[in-house]
Motif scaffolding. Structure first.
Motif, short mmCIF file in Angstrom:
data_model
loop_
_atom_site.label_atom_id
_atom_site.label_comp_id
_atom_site.label_asym_id
_atom_site.label_seq_id
_atom_site.Cartn_x
_atom_site.Cartn_y
_atom_site.Cartn_z
N ARG A 64 0.88 -55.09 3.35
CA ARG A 64 0.69 -53.98 2.44
C ARG A 64 -0.61 -53.25 2.82
NH1 ARG A 64 5.26 -54.00 1.47
NH2 ARG A 64 6.29 -54.70 -0.40
N ILE A 65 -0.55 -51.93 2.70
CA ILE A 65 -1.72 -51.10 2.98
C ILE A 65 -2.59 -51.07 1.73
CG2 ILE A 65 -2.53 -48.78 3.56
CD1 ILE A 65 0.25 -48.37 4.97
N LEU A 66 -3.83 -51.52 1.86
CA LEU A 66 -4.80 -51.46 0.77
C LEU A 66 -5.55 -50.13 0.81
CD1 LEU A 66 -6.15 -55.10 1.10
CD2 LEU A 66 -4.45 -54.25 -0.53
N SER A 67 -5.79 -49.64 2.02
CA SER A 67 -6.39 -48.31 2.19
C SER A 67 -6.04 -47.81 3.58
CB SER A 67 -7.91 -48.33 1.99
OG SER A 67 -8.55 -49.07 3.00
N LYS A 68 -5.93 -46.48 3.65
CA LYS A 68 -5.70 -45.82 4.93
C LYS A 68 -6.54 -44.55 4.95
CE LYS A 68 -2.15 -43.63 7.81
NZ LYS A 68 -0.71 -43.30 7.94
N ARG A 69 -7.33 -44.42 6.01
CA ARG A 69 -8.13 -43.22 6.21
C ARG A 69 -7.77 -42.67 7.58
NH1 ARG A 69 -14.44 -41.96 4.95
NH2 ARG A 69 -13.64 -42.33 2.86
N SER A 70 -7.30 -41.43 7.61
CA SER A 70 -6.92 -40.77 8.86
C SER A 70 -8.01 -39.77 9.22
CB SER A 70 -5.57 -40.07 8.69
OG SER A 70 -4.57 -41.02 8.38
N VAL A 71 -8.78 -40.10 10.24
CA VAL A 71 -9.92 -39.29 10.65
C VAL A 71 -9.48 -38.39 11.79
CG1 VAL A 71 -12.30 -39.33 11.48
CG2 VAL A 71 -11.48 -41.16 9.97
N LEU A 72 -9.43 -37.11 11.54
CA LEU A 72 -9.03 -36.15 12.56
C LEU A 72 -10.16 -35.98 13.57
CD1 LEU A 72 -7.45 -33.60 10.09
CD2 LEU A 72 -6.20 -34.96 11.78
N ALA A 73 -9.84 -36.04 14.86
CA ALA A 73 -10.84 -35.89 15.92
C ALA A 73 -10.89 -34.45 16.40
CB ALA A 73 -10.52 -36.83 17.08
N MET A 74 -10.48 -33.55 15.55
CA MET A 74 -10.42 -32.13 15.90
C MET A 74 -11.63 -31.44 15.28
SD MET A 74 -6.45 -32.20 14.77
CE MET A 74 -6.12 -30.47 14.82
N ASP A 75 -12.09 -30.38 15.91
CA ASP A 75 -13.24 -29.69 15.33
C ASP A 75 -12.81 -28.70 14.25
OD1 ASP A 75 -12.11 -27.83 17.01
OD2 ASP A 75 -13.97 -27.26 17.99
N MET A 76 -11.52 -28.44 14.16
CA MET A 76 -10.99 -27.58 13.10
C MET A 76 -9.48 -27.75 13.03
SD MET A 76 -11.02 -23.84 14.94
CE MET A 76 -9.72 -23.07 14.03
#
Length: 172
Positions: free
Chosen positions: A150-162
């Protein structure tokens, strides 16, 4: 000796087996999103889980002090899933075609059946002849005692500058 710590073979094998199971879980998550089975995708989250997409290029932001693209607690995530399945969700009706790629899976921490996991991602979204590409890293906290995990937390960090003129109406 080059400074590396040599783990006992049994511990290495346990770690490799767990990473393999985590990879399979992340591939399942990607497949559910690709097939737009977002109800089933939502079922992968533990009650009380969070899903966040912070401002581009940063993973240390706090949703209490920064403007996030997405900062959903469990209830808001459920509402997002319900909204995206309705015809009234014009940005996703008809729905876009998506492909989620996951790579470089690493267990960054493990304690009492909770694994901190990082991986790279590329998500392609195609709609009306336009293909948008999103890329970065996912940071997960997974309950590995649950079956399935089970996912307790998910953070999707974009490596894009915009973000380009494309929409972030999908789940990356």
């Amino acid at each position: 000796m080059n400074g590396d710590i040599a783990l006992p073979t049994a511990q290495r094998n346990d770690s490799s087996a767990l990473r393999g199971r985590i990879e399979d879980f992340l591939y399942l998550e990607a497949e559910l999103l690709d097939e737009w089975k977002i109800e089933e995708w939502f079922a992968l989250f533990a009650e009380g889980a969070t899903y966040e997409v912070p401002p581009t290029g940063t993973d240390e932001s706090d949703p209490a002090t920064s403007l996030f693209y997405i900062a959903d607690d469990y209830v808001r995530l459920r509402e997002r899933v319900v909204r995206l399945t309705k015809k009234e969700a014009h940005s996703e009706f008809p729905r876009s075609q998506q492909r989620h790629m996951v790579s470089n899976v690493r267990i960054t921490g493990l304690s009492d059946g909770v694994a901190d996991v990082s991986c790279n991602f590329v998500t392609y979204r195609a709609k009306r002849g336009v293909v948008d590409t999103y890329y970065g890293k996912h940071l997960y906290r997974l309950d590995t005692k649950a079956d399935p995990f089970r996912i307790l937390s998910k953070r999707s960090v974009l490596a894009m500058d915009m973000l380009y003129p494309g929409k972030l109406t999908i789940i990356i």
